[in-house]
Write a protein that holds these residues in place. Structure first.
Motif, mmCIF file in Angstrom:
data_model
loop_
_atom_site.group_PDB
_atom_site.id
_atom_site.type_symbol
_atom_site.label_atom_id
_atom_site.label_comp_id
_atom_site.label_asym_id
_atom_site.label_seq_id
_atom_site.Cartn_x
_atom_site.Cartn_y
_atom_site.Cartn_z
ATOM 1 N N LEU A 150 0.812 -1.211 0.000
ATOM 2 C CA LEU A 150 0.000 0.000 0.000
ATOM 3 C C LEU A 150 0.849 1.265 0.000
ATOM 4 C CD1 LEU A 150 -2.863 -1.079 2.409
ATOM 5 C CD2 LEU A 150 -3.140 -0.270 0.071
ATOM 6 N N VAL A 159 -6.559 3.101 -3.556
ATOM 7 C CA VAL A 159 -7.189 3.163 -2.237
ATOM 8 C C VAL A 159 -8.318 4.192 -2.234
ATOM 9 C CG1 VAL A 159 -6.831 3.930 0.146
ATOM 10 C CG2 VAL A 159 -5.251 2.293 -0.891
ATOM 11 N N ARG A 217 -3.338 2.094 4.614
ATOM 12 C CA ARG A 217 -2.597 2.962 3.691
ATOM 13 C C ARG A 217 -1.770 3.983 4.465
ATOM 14 N NH1 ARG A 217 0.289 4.844 -0.674
ATOM 15 N NH2 ARG A 217 -0.173 7.032 -1.029
#
Length: 381
Positions: A150, A159, A217
């Motif tokens: 991520l 995302v 994230r």
């Protein structure tokens, strides 16, 4: 190159040494013959001079993605407890993520990682060990499932798309909308599925845990990474500066005017929806087609090394402006981007990010995309 068996044996040895160190010299940790092929080792733990002991079945693994916990470890430990209530399972790994740790704790599975994240609870003999280690995976730790993580601007784009647009999704559609390559999208979706951040039926994404996705994230990025921003002082204060932003001269570049290349994030973007604290630094993303010094001059900002009340951030990707909104002539990033930036920021910002996530969970229709293209609107308190 080490074989998997050698790596596993080395990891097990390091884990046992760490457990010995945590328990101290008054305790003995002995590796016993392991008759179970379902686990990697059997440890006997007892205090010196005490006849009572506990057994720990050990799962030594290079990575512990949440999906591995739920689909592999939980069914096995449930079966184990039906057979022997007094035998416990201990997971040893180089590093265990916060989401995996939460799942292990929920199902009463002990864990020990080599960065110092440990949670071991045994009723007899009484053992309670809880220590905190690294929140982010060390560079030396093996990646879960693949090298696609991520981190990076491309992941941020996907995302945001997954957070803002409710499912169902297909990889091919995400590829087309995001502009990312289909192989990259497929690899990242595999990673997200292993972390239980998305769920799929066949090739269709049916559910997205968008709040955990934003948190995950944020753990892989930093809002104020080295060289990504510069500090300034607003001589007349931040409120006056916010009134100046709409008056930026309409200097057109390759991708649009100045006013569309400056967007508010951080505390002031979060405070449109939640009020954790008043004020804070004003953080402005600056588009790549603009010069930071020119923007600072237009706004009358003074460069400083300490005590900045305005930060001009280099826009990492155009996705940070997706679903942004102009309010009184000032562009604000979307709630999902504001939450992500706050969670990845310093000081009080993560607390503001969590408050914003709570608001977003209560009012999803105010910020997530809908069939009629509605955008988020602040709730009047």
């Amino acid at each position: 190159m080490e074989s998997p068996l050698i790596r596993e044996a080395h990891l097990l040895e390091q884990g046992i040494q760490a457990l010995n160190g945590l328990l101290g010299p008054e305790w003995q940790v002995t590796q016993r013959p392991n008759k179970s092929k379902a686990f990697d080792a059997l440890l006997e733990v007892r205090a010196e001079g005490d006849s009572a002991f506990t057994q720990l079945l050990v799962e030594a693994t290079s990575a512990v993605p949440p999906r591995f916990v739920m689909e592999r470890l939980v069914p096995r430990v449930q079966l184990l407890r039906e057979v022997n209530h007094y035998t416990n399972l201990l997971v040893i790994a180089p590093w265990v993520s916060s989401q995996a740790r939460a799942l292990l704790k929920l199902h009463n599975i002990a864990y020990l990682d080599l960065t110092g994240n440990v949670d071991i609870r045994v009723s007899r003999p009484a053992i309670i060990i809880r220590t905190v280690g690294a929140e982010k995976a060390p560079r030396s730790a093996p990646r879960e499932t693949s090298r696609t993580t991520l981190a990076g601007a491309k992941a941020g784009r996907l995302v945001r798309l997954l957070a803002d647009v409710p499912p169902p999704h297909r990889a091919i559609d995400l590829h087309r909308v995001s502009g990312l390559s289909l192989p990259y999208v497929s690899r990242l979706l595999d990673t997200l599925e292993d972390q239980l951040l998305i769920r799929r039926k066949g090739r269709i994404i049916t559910d997205v845990d968008w709040a955990q996705l934003l948190r995950a994230r944020a753990q892989e990025t930093s809002l104020l990474s080295h060289g990504s921003y510069r500090g300034f002082l607003a001589p007349n204060g931040v409120p006056d500066l916010l009134q100046q932003i709409p008056r930026l001269s309409q200097v057109y570049g390759a991708n649009g005017p100045v006013s569309e290349g400056v967007s508010v994030t951080g505390s002031y973007a979060a405070q449109r929806f939640v009020q954790v604290a008043v004020g804070g630094q004003l953080m402005l993303y600056v588009g790549p087609w603009l010069d930071v010094d020119d923007v600072a001059d237009e706004l009358g900002l003074l460069p400083v090394t300490d005590g900045a009340d305005v930060l001009l951030l280099n826009e990492p990707d155009s996705s940070v402006r997706q679903r942004s909104e102009f309010v009184d002539g000032v562009q604000y990033v979307a709630p999902s981007q504001a939450a992500l930036d706050c969670l990845a920021g310093p000081g009080r910002l993560p607390a503001e990010g969590e408050a914003l996530l709570e608001f977003m969970e209560h009012w999803p229709d105010l910020w997530r995309a809908s069939k009629n293209g509605g955008k988020a609107r602040p709730v009047q308190h």
